[in-house]
Write a protein that holds these residues in place. Sequence first.
Motif, PDB file in Angstrom:
ATOM      1  N   ALA A  73      -6.998  12.980  -0.879  1.00 15.90           N
ATOM      2  CA  ALA A  73      -7.515  11.908  -1.741  1.00 15.90           C
ATOM      3  C   ALA A  73      -8.069  10.738  -0.915  1.00 15.90           C
ATOM      4  CB  ALA A  73      -6.411  11.420  -2.674  1.00 15.90           C
ATOM      5  N   TYR A  74      -7.535  10.559   0.298  1.00 14.96           N
ATOM      6  CA  TYR A  74      -7.984   9.459   1.165  1.00 14.96           C
ATOM      7  C   TYR A  74      -8.367  10.017   2.538  1.00 14.96           C
ATOM      8  CZ  TYR A  74      -5.823   6.545  -2.397  1.00 14.96           C
ATOM      9  OH  TYR A  74      -5.494   5.955  -3.591  1.00 14.96           O
ATOM     10  N   PRO A  75      -9.519  10.715   2.601  1.00 14.60           N
ATOM     11  CA  PRO A  75      -9.873  11.394   3.862  1.00 14.60           C
ATOM     12  C   PRO A  75     -10.012  10.433   5.048  1.00 14.60           C
ATOM     13  CG  PRO A  75     -11.666  11.493   2.245  1.00 14.60           C
ATOM     14  CD  PRO A  75     -10.490  10.953   1.530  1.00 14.60           C
ATOM     15  N   GLN A  76     -10.400   9.188   4.776  1.00 15.11           N
ATOM     16  CA  GLN A  76     -10.564   8.218   5.871  1.00 15.11           C
ATOM     17  C   GLN A  76      -9.282   7.433   6.157  1.00 15.11           C
ATOM     18  OE1 GLN A  76     -13.529   8.161   7.535  1.00 15.11           O
ATOM     19  NE2 GLN A  76     -13.996   9.840   6.113  1.00 15.11           N
ATOM     20  N   GLY A  77      -8.290   7.581   5.269  1.00 16.92           N
ATOM     21  CA  GLY A  77      -7.096   6.735   5.366  1.00 16.92           C
ATOM     22  C   GLY A  77      -6.110   7.216   6.422  1.00 16.92           C
ATOM     23  N   GLN A  78      -5.262   6.299   6.858  1.00 17.49           N
ATOM     24  CA  GLN A  78      -4.185   6.672   7.779  1.00 17.49           C
ATOM     25  C   GLN A  78      -2.860   6.433   7.045  1.00 17.49           C
ATOM     26  OE1 GLN A  78      -3.390   4.017  10.970  1.00 17.49           O
ATOM     27  NE2 GLN A  78      -1.957   5.403  11.952  1.00 17.49           N
ATOM     28  N   GLY A 100      -9.340  -1.083   6.042  1.00 17.71           N
ATOM     29  CA  GLY A 100      -8.871  -2.467   6.142  1.00 17.71           C
ATOM     30  C   GLY A 100      -7.899  -2.875   5.048  1.00 17.71           C
ATOM     31  N   ARG A 101      -7.686  -1.989   4.081  1.00 19.66           N
ATOM     32  CA  ARG A 101      -6.732  -2.340   3.012  1.00 19.66           C
ATOM     33  C   ARG A 101      -5.428  -1.556   3.202  1.00 19.66           C
ATOM     34  NH1 ARG A 101      -8.070  -2.403  -2.946  1.00 19.66           N
ATOM     35  NH2 ARG A 101      -8.605  -0.214  -2.677  1.00 19.66           N
ATOM     36  N   GLY A 116      -2.093   7.320  -8.687  1.00 15.75           N
ATOM     37  CA  GLY A 116      -2.901   6.102  -8.578  1.00 15.75           C
ATOM     38  C   GLY A 116      -2.438   5.268  -7.410  1.00 15.75           C
ATOM     39  N   GLU A 117      -3.036   4.092  -7.297  1.00 14.34           N
ATOM     40  CA  GLU A 117      -2.749   3.221  -6.153  1.00 14.34           C
ATOM     41  C   GLU A 117      -2.580   1.780  -6.612  1.00 14.34           C
ATOM     42  OE1 GLU A 117      -7.016   1.667  -4.724  1.00 14.34           O
ATOM     43  OE2 GLU A 117      -6.708   3.778  -4.225  1.00 14.34           O
ATOM     44  N   GLN A 118      -1.925   0.983  -5.780  1.00 16.28           N
ATOM     45  CA  GLN A 118      -1.915  -0.468  -5.981  1.00 16.28           C
ATOM     46  C   GLN A 118      -2.141  -1.090  -4.609  1.00 16.28           C
ATOM     47  OE1 GLN A 118       2.761  -1.577  -5.438  1.00 16.28           O
ATOM     48  NE2 GLN A 118       2.033  -1.944  -7.461  1.00 16.28           N
ATOM     49  N   ASP A 119      -2.739  -2.263  -4.589  1.00 14.71           N
ATOM     50  CA  ASP A 119      -2.968  -2.945  -3.320  1.00 14.71           C
ATOM     51  C   ASP A 119      -1.619  -3.397  -2.766  1.00 14.71           C
ATOM     52  OD1 ASP A 119      -3.541  -5.074  -1.379  1.00 14.71           O
ATOM     53  OD2 ASP A 119      -5.618  -4.845  -2.060  1.00 14.71           O
ATOM     54  N   GLY A 120      -1.311  -2.990  -1.534  1.00 14.79           N
ATOM     55  CA  GLY A 120      -0.001  -3.281  -0.949  1.00 14.79           C
ATOM     56  C   GLY A 120       0.262  -4.761  -0.757  1.00 14.79           C
ATOM     57  N   LYS A 121      -0.812  -5.573  -0.640  1.00 13.10           N
ATOM     58  CA  LYS A 121      -0.621  -7.001  -0.395  1.00 13.10           C
ATOM     59  C   LYS A 121      -0.944  -7.838  -1.624  1.00 13.10           C
ATOM     60  CE  LYS A 121      -1.523  -6.654   4.542  1.00 13.10           C
ATOM     61  NZ  LYS A 121      -2.428  -6.970   5.651  1.00 13.10           N
ATOM     62  N   GLN A 122      -1.707  -7.262  -2.572  1.00 11.35           N
ATOM     63  CA  GLN A 122      -2.159  -8.054  -3.718  1.00 11.35           C
ATOM     64  C   GLN A 122      -1.471  -7.662  -5.019  1.00 11.35           C
ATOM     65  OE1 GLN A 122      -4.122 -10.678  -3.373  1.00 11.35           O
ATOM     66  NE2 GLN A 122      -4.288 -10.296  -1.184  1.00 11.35           N
ATOM     67  N   ASN A 123      -0.198  -7.274  -4.955  1.00 13.98           N
ATOM     68  CA  ASN A 123       0.513  -7.051  -6.216  1.00 13.98           C
ATOM     69  C   ASN A 123       1.524  -8.184  -6.372  1.00 13.98           C
ATOM     70  OD1 ASN A 123       3.352  -6.015  -5.326  1.00 13.98           O
ATOM     71  ND2 ASN A 123       1.923  -4.776  -4.118  1.00 13.98           N
ATOM     72  N   LEU A 124       2.013  -8.365  -7.578  1.00 10.90           N
ATOM     73  CA  LEU A 124       2.861  -9.518  -7.903  1.00 10.90           C
ATOM     74  C   LEU A 124       3.996  -9.714  -6.902  1.00 10.90           C
ATOM     75  CD1 LEU A 124       3.643 -11.774  -9.984  1.00 10.90           C
ATOM     76  CD2 LEU A 124       5.118 -10.061 -11.048  1.00 10.90           C
ATOM     77  N   GLN A 125       4.730  -8.638  -6.600  1.00  8.32           N
ATOM     78  CA  GLN A 125       5.909  -8.763  -5.743  1.00  8.32           C
ATOM     79  C   GLN A 125       5.539  -9.068  -4.289  1.00  8.32           C
ATOM     80  OE1 GLN A 125       8.828  -9.149  -6.720  1.00  8.32           O
ATOM     81  NE2 GLN A 125       8.622  -8.487  -8.824  1.00  8.32           N
TER      82      GLN A 125
END
Length: 454
Positions: A73-78, A100-101, A116-125
């Motif tokens: 699902a994220y071929p460029q991701g690490q 960069g995200r 699905g996904e959520q932004d690791g730095k831009q979620n409420l917690q």
Amino acid sequence: MSKPNVSFYNLAWRWHFYAGLFVAPFMILLALTGIIYLFKPQLDPLLYRELMVVEAGHHRQGADTLLANVRQAYPQGQVGQYLPPVSAERSAQFVVHDGGRELNVFVDPYSGQVLGEQDGKQNLQAIARALHGELMVGTVGDRLVELAAGWGIVLVVSGLYLWWPRGRSSAGVLWPRFSARGRLLWRDLHAVTGFWGSALLLLMLLSGMTWTGLWGKQYADLWNRFPAAMWNDVPKSDKEARDLNSAHRQTVPWAMENTPMPVSGAHAEHAGHHMMDHAPAAPQVSLQQVEDVATLRKVEPGYSITLPTSADGVFTIAVFADDPRNDATLHVDQYTGQVLADVRWQDYSPVARATELGVMLHEGKMFGPLNQLVILLVCLMILLGSVSGLVMWWKRKPAGGLGVPPLRHDLPRWKTAVAVMLVLGLAFPLVGLSMVVMWGVDSLVVRQRALARA
């Protein structure tokens, strides 16, 4: 009332006033972000239900299958981290660094489907945690929070001195005079919540200080001593386990932050590899094998597995458990699957244990909902104390002035005050440094006033 007390009271009042004006805005922010983070266990599954909650099935897919699906699902991701499901109704989670995200990617452990996904730095917690720890401005913010917490301790100490009854009745001391109006009622609310909350507030401030970049790091380096033999004389890198923690995410327990990260493959035929620090990780041990190590060694659910990022990196299994007695940090060689280090609660020093307990009480995790309610109460007391202090100041502040309490120079008891301040200043160097600055500014203000009068 005897004269010396009045004058010493006056000095305490002045320092309490300065500290309060500086600390109140931080305390309000820390209490509000703290309340959000406090209820993370309840809020997350509610807010992100479609990502986190799944229907329990019969057969779970292996970690390697889930990893392959995420990579597809994220071929460029690490992929940086894997968090196995904490229970039968919860999804598995991967942390993926992509363009960069930093993403939290959720996977159904039964079907293997990416939910699905959520932004690791831009979620409420994550935002609440980063604000709480460093106001979201990195090191400067961390130092400011550390300064505010240190001055918070000064506030509690000077506040208790100001509150001391000195022969008054219990009204306005142990409970507010509700018949009072205006500023007097605010003063009572401020003093009484301050008194009842003082012990808990000190525990919160001191346990919170252990996270800070300057004081907290020194404290950890001083008290987190582990026998070298625990690392079985495995080769160590110059990285520390604290590198695995960040402002918005805690991976390893506090007590482990200053421990060295071991090196993979030093004894294997890859010995040549660890010369090339920049070489990518090419683990020969699968993710499922690492999960099996965790299962075999009875690591508490809720742990994460951090994947190696370089040729000599390791897999790290870590759980920062709600009950610190279940803490575990294991480093696994990426080539042989050998456990290079396995550190548990019983290996912590008494100070590290006490600190971990303090940290868990601070986060409201020790005794389940009861602990959460106690910390919620403390946060509400902090809010009431800060707001009532600001209201009192606002009500008595002269137009165009700060309303600093006047300083009297007949201070026979000043030595005790100076001794207390010195102890606090030495214990918390940032506070000590700012005290010197404050002293200078204060003397200038006093001198200016004297000159103006002359």
